[in-house]
Structures are given as C-alpha cells and as structure tokens.
Design an enzyme around this catalytic site. Structure first.
Site, PDB file in Angstrom:
ATOM      1  N   HIS A  97      -2.252   0.463   7.246  1.00  0.00           N
ATOM      2  CA  HIS A  97      -2.379   0.614   5.704  1.00  0.00           C
ATOM      3  C   HIS A  97      -2.061   2.086   5.411  1.00  0.00           C
ATOM      4  O   HIS A  97      -1.887   2.895   6.439  1.00  0.00           O
ATOM      5  CB  HIS A  97      -4.039   0.657   5.404  1.00  0.00           C
ATOM      6  CG  HIS A  97      -4.470   0.588   4.110  1.00  0.00           C
ATOM      7  ND1 HIS A  97      -3.934  -0.246   3.131  1.00  0.00           N
ATOM      8  CD2 HIS A  97      -5.353   1.442   3.249  1.00  0.00           C
ATOM      9  CE1 HIS A  97      -4.534  -0.232   1.785  1.00  0.00           C
ATOM     10  NE2 HIS A  97      -5.458   0.852   2.015  1.00  0.00           N
ATOM     11  N   CYS A 106       0.761  -1.155  -0.062  1.00  0.00           N
ATOM     12  CA  CYS A 106       0.027  -0.073  -0.083  1.00  0.00           C
ATOM     13  C   CYS A 106       0.794   1.411   0.088  1.00  0.00           C
ATOM     14  O   CYS A 106       0.474   2.202  -0.815  1.00  0.00           O
ATOM     15  CB  CYS A 106      -0.987  -0.142   1.040  1.00  0.00           C
ATOM     16  SG  CYS A 106      -0.190  -0.222   2.788  1.00  0.00           S
ATOM     17  N   ASP A 145      -7.707   5.891  -2.058  1.00  0.00           N
ATOM     18  CA  ASP A 145      -6.944   4.765  -1.908  1.00  0.00           C
ATOM     19  C   ASP A 145      -6.515   3.866  -2.977  1.00  0.00           C
ATOM     20  O   ASP A 145      -7.336   3.154  -3.831  1.00  0.00           O
ATOM     21  CB  ASP A 145      -8.027   3.770  -0.932  1.00  0.00           C
ATOM     22  CG  ASP A 145      -6.969   2.379  -0.522  1.00  0.00           C
ATOM     23  OD1 ASP A 145      -5.767   2.537  -1.012  1.00  0.00           O
ATOM     24  OD2 ASP A 145      -7.527   1.844   0.411  1.00  0.00           O
TER      25      ASP A 145
END
Length: 657
Positions: free
Chosen positions: A455, A411, A471
């Site tokens: 994250h 991520c 995202d």
C-alpha cells in the site's frame, strides 16, 4: 572394485539408475533453461538405448569436445560459471555427460555421489516442508539404489531399500542431535552468490504508477506478525516501509539522507499504550524492515531513521525475526527546516493542473486541516475508480492525467497526486509505502501480511499534531482498509475484496490453507529459524541452562558420544535374525508344531527336528521334508530365489499338523 568391468548395469539396473537420477534433478528443471532439460532427457534416453542394444560408448575425444562445448554454452547463457544458477546447471549437465562413460564400477559410484550433492542444491532455491520431504525421500531411494548397484550379489531392489531405511533410521538420532545441539552462530557460515537472492519480491526503493499494483497481485507472504496482546483494528494496521520525499513528477524517490551526524530523532509523544508485537519477515533483498506505524523503539536488528523508517544494516537475505513496540496514536512534534524544504518541494513545470488545484484549495480553506478535508472530499465526490489495471498515463504530467482525465488508479496514484496537491497548498507532505491490514490466522493467532497488502499513503505535517497519516485511497475505496484484495478478480480489471466465505466448501478450503500456513510458520520458527536465541530457549525448556558455546560443546560431545556408542552396540552385537523372511517363515512352521506338542529344542538343528517330527507324526513326513529342504536351501546355500521364498511361505501357510 575400481578396476572391474561393471556387471550390474544390465538393462534393468540401468533403468533404475536413470529413474533415480531423474528424480534427483526433477525440481531443477523448473530453474534450468529449456535446452538444458531437453539435453538431459536426450542423454538419459541415449544411455537407456545403449544399455538395451549394446551400443559402444563414445570415445574420449568426443566426450572432451562435448564437455568443453557445453561449458562454453553455459558460460554464454549465464555470463559466468560461478553462482547458484550457472553452478547448478553445470552440475546437472556434467551428471548427464557422466552417463556416457559408465564402464567401471567406480564410474557408477562417482555418479551416485554427484547425485547426492545435486540433491542438496535444491535447498538453495527453497526450504519448504514439501521440498524437504521430497529430498529425504529421494535420498532414501538413492541410498537403496547405491546399495543395489554397489553389491556384487545382485539382490532385489526392495531388500536394498529396506536396508537403506534402516541406515537412515540409525542416523536419525545423530541428525537430530546435530541439529539441536551443534553451536549456532548469527548469520550464515558462508556467503551465497548474488544470484541466490534472485526472484525475491518486495517493495521498491522508488514508486511509479503501477509498481505497487503489480506487487499486489501476488499472494506471497511478506511477513507474519504475532501481537503480545489485542491487535489494533484494521484502520490502524499500517506497516511502515520506505518514505519518499522527492519526485520528478512521475517517479518518487527517498531523496537526501536525513540522518547525518548531529541529527537527533525528535521525541515521540504517545497518546496511548504501546503495542508490543513480533515480526517474522521473509527475505526481500532490501535493507528496510517493517513496523507498525509509528515505531517507538528500534529492534536489535535495525535502527529508526529521521523519518521513522526501520532499516537493517544490510539487505535482508534470510528470514528475520524481531520484536517491536509501536504507537498507533502519536504526535511527532516540531518540523525541522530540512524536512520543511523537502516536504514542500515541487517538480518544475510538471503537473500544472494538479499544482493549480492545490493552490485553489489553499485559497478556499481557512486552515491546513480544511485543505486536507476538501481534498479528500474531492476524491469522494468525483467519479474516481480504484483499479489494479488503470489506463496508461502516457503524459509527462501523470498526476494531471490521473486527476482530470482517467480518474482510475491504484493506491500510488492517489497518494502521489494527493501529496503534490498538499505541497502546492503549502502543506509539507511526503509519500509512505509499506503494507496495510493483514489476515488473522486463528490456528496459531497471528496475522499474515501478503504482498497483495502492499500500500501507499501520504503524510502531511499539521501544526500541533506533527506528521499525520492521510490515506486518500480510503476516501475512494474504504473497503480496501477493511479487507485485502481478492487476487482471483485481478484479471477482470475491477478490484474485488475478500469477504467472509458463506459456502461450506469454501470455508473448509480456507481453513485448510490457514492450517498449512500455521504448519509452515512453525517450520520457519523452529527449523529454518533455529538460531542461537531459539536454541538457548529450547535447551532451557529441557532444563539445560547453557551460558556459552563451551558448555554447549561439552553437552554436544557427551550426547553424540552416547549416541554413537549406542548405535555401535546395536550394529555390532549379535542379534537374532528376526527380520529375515526365511527365518520368520520357519519359526511360524515351528509354532504350528509346538501347538501340537512338538516343540523344537534350542539345541536342535532343523534336520534333527524334522526327523523327530516324522517319527512321532509319520503322516506329516512329506510336508515336513519339503519345508525343511526349502528352509535349508534358502538359509544356508545362499543361492535361493524369490520364487523359492514364496514357495516356502505357501507351504507353511498350507501346513496343518
């Protein structure tokens, strides 16, 4: 007692002593260096052989040299003699050296008291239920061993263990009263050394490729969340943590402080009802707290910064519980000039291909929203791979290497490269780290957020909408938002995600894990988290509306006085020896005769009763004489043995009048 030569430490007694000391330090062997564990084992073995073979103990000069030498070794290894790690090692090793001078009874007592103290130090490392059970069990064994070794009349160890259990049961009401009623204050009474917080895991105050992927291989609990109503869906469960504004092209950092005097938090326009919830945060030795994106109001334990971080006034070094309100649909409003400058800042002469790609997206798009859509489409359409073990980005331009060469990352790779593209396209952007998702525990209806849920995502500022969460990871691996990472597959390289278990055994195993976590959560809330608020709530439930610590102190004195009086009465008043195995066996003998019409009178001695039975039942004379003689010897002579007690029990069992 202090000057007498020890008579109880024969080979058997020494063996029990070494077992008790070994159990006392056993959990510490996980924290001590290997050489310390081997040294303790060697000292214990030597002391066992010395007791068995009557070896002489070392003289004072040798003991002094060993003590000073080991103190120096500990100082060299830890760099200090003060602190959790070095202090524990020093205590354990000194206990081992004390074995070399067990000459007098007082040496044994000193060693026992040192063992009690070392036993308490286990709670400096953990306060879990299994450790608490272990510590209380070993404390019971040590107390029984203490009574066994301190007694001049050596009774079997099991009798002392029974006596130790009775003492602990007598002290249990006092312990509970102290725990429940003793006035609580906020925070610890004293500060722990800095190394007491070593090993705490959590997000970092900077982000580089690979940082979060390493964290996401951990099943450790980051925090637990209990919603007052329905929980938001997984795609809205983003738990906001550190916000990063500046980068040198590889590492992202928070940048300058935005909360200088004169700055005011802009009004947050909500587009729905606020979500109410309570967070129980595990200690992580950092100042930030976590809140559902975006926090609407600060808790009592923290404040909200200009970029909507929730931070505490000092590092979180103990479990913290706080209540929050958040909006999952919102508009942050206008952009300040300093936010615009920081949100468009690019590192000089770094990642030129990423910058060029962002500029190209700007030229091809008619609006900022279209730039964002085109960038996300690039991640979807190109062969990008989501992985916990991506190739190393050895280039000075890691975003270029990721976007155009490896196209494999976690991520933080996606968030960092996307943020740079947005800045190159003229859109203010920043990186936000925290956690995403969480697993529902249906046992007590709360969510568990683990380190593997760590994250990173981006935020871009769009006119009319304010800061908007984007995202890019969801464009490549949308299942990451729906489910957490399956840590059992991490070593294989590719990422798998947890799915509902179809196997009956797997479901049962998972159910057991959730039940255990629910028990741990209650332990954390009611035992480890029993602070002033929880104490007041508990006392209110008992009907005691305590206004201040003076009232609580009065209740405490009354309850403790009553308990002490009750315990003193129990101990001091004469009681029947109903627990004495000798008396218990003899009474069984009397009950057998009573069923045949030969009841023993209260004023009758055992001898008088035996003579009366023999007159009325001469055929029982031999058995009655035998049982009465054994009883008198065991009960009054004080020199009976376990063999005679077994013989008495067997004779009574076989007795049939």
């Amino acid at each position: 007692m202090s000057g007498a030569q020890i008579t109880v430490l024969d080979q058997r007694a020494m063996g029990w002593l070494l077992i008790g000391l070994g159990l006392t330090i056993l959990p510490h062997l996980l924290h001590l260096p290997l050489w310390a564990g081997l040294l303790i084992a060697a000292l214990g073995l030597w002391r066992w052989l010395a007791a068995r073979r009557n070896w002489p103990l070392p003289d004072t000069k040798l003991k002094l040299i060993l003590t000073l030498g080991l103190i120096v070794v500990i100082f060299v290894h830890y760099g200090t003699l003060v602190g959790r790690e070095s202090g524990t090692a020093l205590l354990v090793i000194m206990m081992g050296l004390k074995l070399m001078e067990l000459r007098q009874r007082r040496d044994v007592l000193v060693l026992m008291f040192l063992a009690y103290f070392i036993l308490v130090t286990h709670f400096l490392y953990s306060q879990t239920i299994p450790l608490a059970i272990y510590v209380f069990t070993v404390a019971w064994l040590l107390l029984g061993l203490h009574m066994y070794l301190a007694s001049r009349e050596l009774r079997p160890l099991r009798h002392n263990l029974r006596g130790a259990a009775e003492l602990m049961l007598l002290g249990l009401p006092l312990m509970l009263a102290l725990f429940v009623l003793f006035p609580r204050i906020e925070g610890p009474i004293w500060g722990l050394p800095k190394d007491a917080y070593a090993g705490m895991t959590g997000l970092s105050d900077s982000m580089s490729p690979g940082a979060i992927s390493q964290l996401s291989q951990s099943d450790a609990v980051a925090f637990r969340v209990e919603f007052d109503g329905a929980a938001p869906p997984p795609e809205k469960r983003y738990w906001r943590g550190p916000v990063f504004w500046t980068t040198d092209g590889r590492t992202w950092t928070p940048g300058p402080q935005l909360n200088r005097a004169g700055w005011r938090m802009p009004a947050l326009e909500s587009r729905g009802a606020a979500v109410s919830y309570t967070v129980t945060l595990e200690p992580h030795n950092r100042a930030w707290l976590f809140a559902l994106d975006l926090p609407a109001s600060a808790s009592e334990q923290g404040r909200i910064t200009r970029d909507y971080q929730l931070v505490a006034p000092k590092p979180v070094r103990q479990r913290l519980k706080y209540h929050m309100l958040s909006y999952t649909d919102y508009n942050t409003g206008a952009l300040s000039e300093i936010e615009r400058r920081l949100g468009l800042l690019l590192p000089r002469e770094r990642n030129p291909r990423t910058v060029a790609l962002g500029q190209e997206l700007r030229r091809e798009a008619a609006s900022d929203e279209e730039v964002v859509r085109r960038a996300l489409a690039l991640f979807r359409q190109q062969p990008f791979t989501y992985s916990l073990t991506p190739p190393l980005l050895g280039s000075d331009d890691p975003s270029d290497a990721f976007l155009f060469d490896t196209r494999t990352g976690f991520c933080e790779h996606f968030a960092a490269s996307f943020t740079l593209m947005m800045r190159a396209a003229g859109i203010p952007a920043r990186v936000v780290t925290g956690y995403q998702g969480g697993e529902l525990n249906p046992v007590d209806d709360y969510y568990i957020v683990r380190q593997r849920d760590a994250h990173a995502w981006s935020e871009v500022w769009l006119a009319g909408r304010g800061w908007v969460r984007i995202d890019p990871t969801a464009a490549v691996a949308p299942e990451r938002i729906e489910r957490s990472i399956d840590t059992s597959a991490v070593s294989a390289g590719a990422v798998r995600f947890n799915v509902p278990q179809s196997d009956l055994l797997a479901r049962a195993w998972r159910r057991m894990q959730l039940n255990l976590d629910a028990v741990n959560n209650r332990w954390n809330q009611w035992v480890l988290g029993y602070g002033p608020e929880r104490q007041a709530e508990f006392l209110r439930n008992l009907g005691l509306d305590i206004k201040d610590w003076r009232q609580l102190g009065g209740v405490f004195v009354v309850v403790m006085g009553g308990l002490l009086a009750g315990i003193a009465t129990w101990v001091l008043l004469p009681r029947q020896h109903h627990r004495d195995p000798v008396v218990k066996t003899y009474r069984r003998f009397c009950r057998k005769l009573a069923r045949r019409g030969l009841k023993k009178a209260d004023h009758e001695t055992a001898g008088d009763f035996a003579r009366r039975v023999k007159r009325q039942r001469p055929e029982l004379a031999a058995q009655v004489d035998r049982i009465t003689a054994l009883y008198g010897h065991l009960r009054y002579a004080g020199t009976g043995s376990d063999t005679q007690l077994r013989l008495l029990k067997q004779s009574v069992v076989e007795f049939s009048p």
